[in-house]
Design a protein around this motif. Structure first.
Motif, PDB file in Angstrom:
ATOM      1  N   GLY A  37     -24.295  22.062 -53.396  1.00 15.25           N
ATOM      2  CA  GLY A  37     -25.183  23.041 -54.035  1.00 15.25           C
ATOM      3  C   GLY A  37     -26.531  22.605 -54.312  1.00 15.25           C
ATOM      4  N   THR A  40     -28.135  22.078 -50.341  1.00 14.49           N
ATOM      5  CA  THR A  40     -28.249  23.463 -49.922  1.00 14.49           C
ATOM      6  C   THR A  40     -29.454  23.755 -50.494  1.00 14.49           C
ATOM      7  N   CYS A  41     -29.855  23.971 -51.714  1.00 18.32           N
ATOM      8  CA  CYS A  41     -30.725  24.562 -52.432  1.00 18.32           C
ATOM      9  C   CYS A  41     -32.004  23.926 -52.189  1.00 18.32           C
ATOM     10  N   ASP A  44     -34.515  25.530 -49.873  1.00 18.24           N
ATOM     11  CA  ASP A  44     -35.745  26.586 -50.315  1.00 18.24           C
ATOM     12  C   ASP A  44     -37.026  25.862 -50.599  1.00 18.24           C
ATOM     13  N   ASN A 160     -21.200  24.281 -58.734  1.00 15.18           N
ATOM     14  CA  ASN A 160     -22.174  24.467 -57.486  1.00 15.18           C
ATOM     15  C   ASN A 160     -23.578  25.038 -57.988  1.00 15.18           C
ATOM     16  N   SER A 161     -23.404  26.095 -58.721  1.00 13.45           N
ATOM     17  CA  SER A 161     -24.628  26.651 -59.141  1.00 13.45           C
ATOM     18  C   SER A 161     -25.467  26.135 -60.107  1.00 13.45           C
ATOM     19  N   THR A 164     -27.644  24.080 -57.602  1.00  3.14           N
ATOM     20  CA  THR A 164     -28.706  24.984 -56.985  1.00  3.14           C
ATOM     21  C   THR A 164     -29.821  25.245 -58.107  1.00  3.14           C
ATOM     22  N   THR A 165     -29.358  25.278 -59.254  1.00  6.51           N
ATOM     23  CA  THR A 165     -30.265  25.643 -60.425  1.00  6.51           C
ATOM     24  C   THR A 165     -31.376  24.585 -60.810  1.00  6.51           C
ATOM     25  N   GLY A 276     -33.187  33.562 -51.034  1.00 11.79           N
ATOM     26  CA  GLY A 276     -33.603  32.205 -51.469  1.00 11.79           C
ATOM     27  C   GLY A 276     -34.736  31.688 -50.607  1.00 11.79           C
ATOM     28  N   SER A 300     -35.503  28.475 -59.509  1.00  8.51           N
ATOM     29  CA  SER A 300     -34.218  27.995 -60.382  1.00  8.51           C
ATOM     30  C   SER A 300     -33.642  29.185 -61.341  1.00  8.51           C
ATOM     31  N   TRP A 303     -31.108  30.879 -58.622  1.00  7.79           N
ATOM     32  CA  TRP A 303     -29.848  29.992 -58.934  1.00  7.79           C
ATOM     33  C   TRP A 303     -29.114  29.837 -60.164  1.00  7.79           C
TER      34      TRP A 303
END
Length: 444
Positions: A37, A40-41, A44, A160-161, A164-165, A276, A300, A303
């Motif tokens: 996560g 991947t994020c 962005d 996972n989130s 991403t956060t 995103g 942030s 996510w």
């Protein structure tokens, strides 16, 4: 259908899988969900940076996501075969090492200031993450009772989130803090100043990704030595608990609810990634006084909403049918995107950020609904679903073309259409044909 000795043994093994407490194993697996996560994020944040460095338009900048998620399409099915051959644990280790190699390539890419080398690095990184997804997602659904598989996957996806956060804030501080200078500004600088600027600009990408490579290799070493349950494909139980559904078709491709689920994964990942990827530039367009580093920090919240929603969704789905929750969330997401498109300023900004809250349960819920009742075909089904993540490559590029044509504000109409299909899948398309047949028999 009468049970053979072999099927009876498999059912016994499956029952053992369903009733054991796998909390320690699931805790270890959450580290994988966090890492992919996070990685991947970071895209962005890297996209607007690369867009400025290489002076790219929206379509060209979306080639990052196209290359990254193309790996899911090309690597998922081979990954499924590899996992079936070497097992979940070795598949995870290979995936971590591959992802680590990908992050290492960011160092020469930044030093050479080469966009093609960056794209190669993204593809290799994503190939490793693809293998992790193919191995870890079904593994989580298998480690426990079938009826709580969706809830369990939502819980692990919450971590996972968490990744991403944290990633946008981390990336904004380290990557977007170096203001990219225009060609005109560079022409006014001395050669020594230009060289120092380019070195600082490269280091903003190089050192964070070197650190990430080290972390990935360390996690790979840990997974190589720890003990995890060895679960063979033949012992995976079907969704009803009796081991018969998986014998309806000779292949996972024969299940309509799986194929519709693959489309659902395609449009969901595409919509989530497209939103995103555009947020930094979108927020700057809504508020000209906002700098990109501050806009990156705002991502942030998008996510973070997904993280909060997954913890909530894990509890809610123990009380309400996952398909119903999925349909409701998709309708809410589509309405919020429409509100953002039809408004400006803070309303447009916060309505698009709130979409993350309703995105939360979509991937794990679609995934668990789509593999329901597939039994021995679960490994193949996982590969098909992970292949559908290529939506993250296709839909952002299409939205980039739309944004170049009519502007970034109204290009979000594409995610709206994606969410409407997900709503259909949640309410109707996710019901397996064998359940419909059973329902028809009961009515008769």
């Amino acid at each position: 259908m009468a049970s053979t000795p072999s099927s009876a043994a498999n059912n016994t093994s499956a029952n053992h899988i369903n009733h054991r407490n796998y909390l320690p194993e699931l805790t270890i697996l959450t580290s994988l969900f966090f890492m992919w996560g996070f990685l991947t994020c970071l895209n962005d944040i890297l996209i607007p940076h690369l867009q400025n460095v290489f002076e790219l338009n929206y379509f060209q900048s979306m080639l990052v996501q196209f290359t990254f998620f193309l790996a899911y399409f090309l690597i998922s099915l081979p990954s499924g075969k590899l996992v079936e051959k070497v097992g979940y644990k070795k598949g995870i280790v290979i995936g971590l090492i591959t992802a680590g190699v990908g992050t290492l390539i960011f160092y020469p890419a930044a030093g050479l200031r080469s966009y093609p080398v960056f794209l190669i690095a993204f593809f290799i990184l994503a190939s490793g993450i693809t293998l992790l997804q193919v191995a870890a997602n079904p593994y989580v659904t298998i480690l426990g009772k079938p009826e709580t598989a969706s809830s369990r996957l939502n819980l692990t996806q919450a971590f996972n989130s968490l990744g991403t956060t944290v990633a946008p804030y981390f990336g904004s501080l380290l990557i977007l803090s170096t203001a990219v200078k225009t060609a005109e500004e560079l022409s006014k600088m001395s050669p020594a100043e230009v060289e120092a600027y380019k070195a600082a600009e490269a280091a903003a990408v190089q050192y964070p990704y070197l650190g990430l490579a080290a972390v990935l290799f360390i996690i790979a070493a840990i997974f190589a030595v720890i003990k995890l349950p060895q679960i063979e494909a033949s012992t995976v139980q079907s969704g009803d608990g009796n081991g018969n559904y998986d014998e309806i078709h000779d292949s996972a491709w024969g299940y309509k609810h799986l194929l519709l689920g693959a489309i659902g994964i395609f449009v969901y990942v595409g919509a989530e990634v497209a939103i995103g990827s555009f947020l930094v530039k979108y927020f700057v367009s809504l508020d000209s006084s906002m700098i990109e580093m501050e806009a990156g920090k705002m991502v942030s919240f998008y996510w973070g909403g997904a993280m909060v929603g997954r913890f909530i969704g894990s509890a809610v789905q123990r009380k309400i049918k996952p398909g119903t929750v999925l349909g409701f969330n998709a309708i809410m997401a589509s309405l919020l995107v429409l509100i953002s498109m039809l408004s400006d300023g803070k309303v447009a900004m916060w309505s698009i950020l709130l979409v993350g809250l309703f995105n939360s349960i979509m991937f794990p819920t679609i995934f668990s609904l789509a593999i329901r009742g597939l039994g021995k075909h679960t490994g193949q089904a996982s590969g098909i679903l992970c292949m559908a993540i290529v939506g993250g490559a296709v839909i952002p590029v299409i939205q980039g073309l739309i944004a170049d044509s009519i502007g970034i504000h109204h290009a979000f109409i594409l995610p709206v259409l994606c969410y409407l299909f997900i709503a259909y899948y949640g309410f109707k398309g996710s019901v397996p044909s064998f359940e419909k047949a059973e329902l028809a028999v009961e009515v008769d």
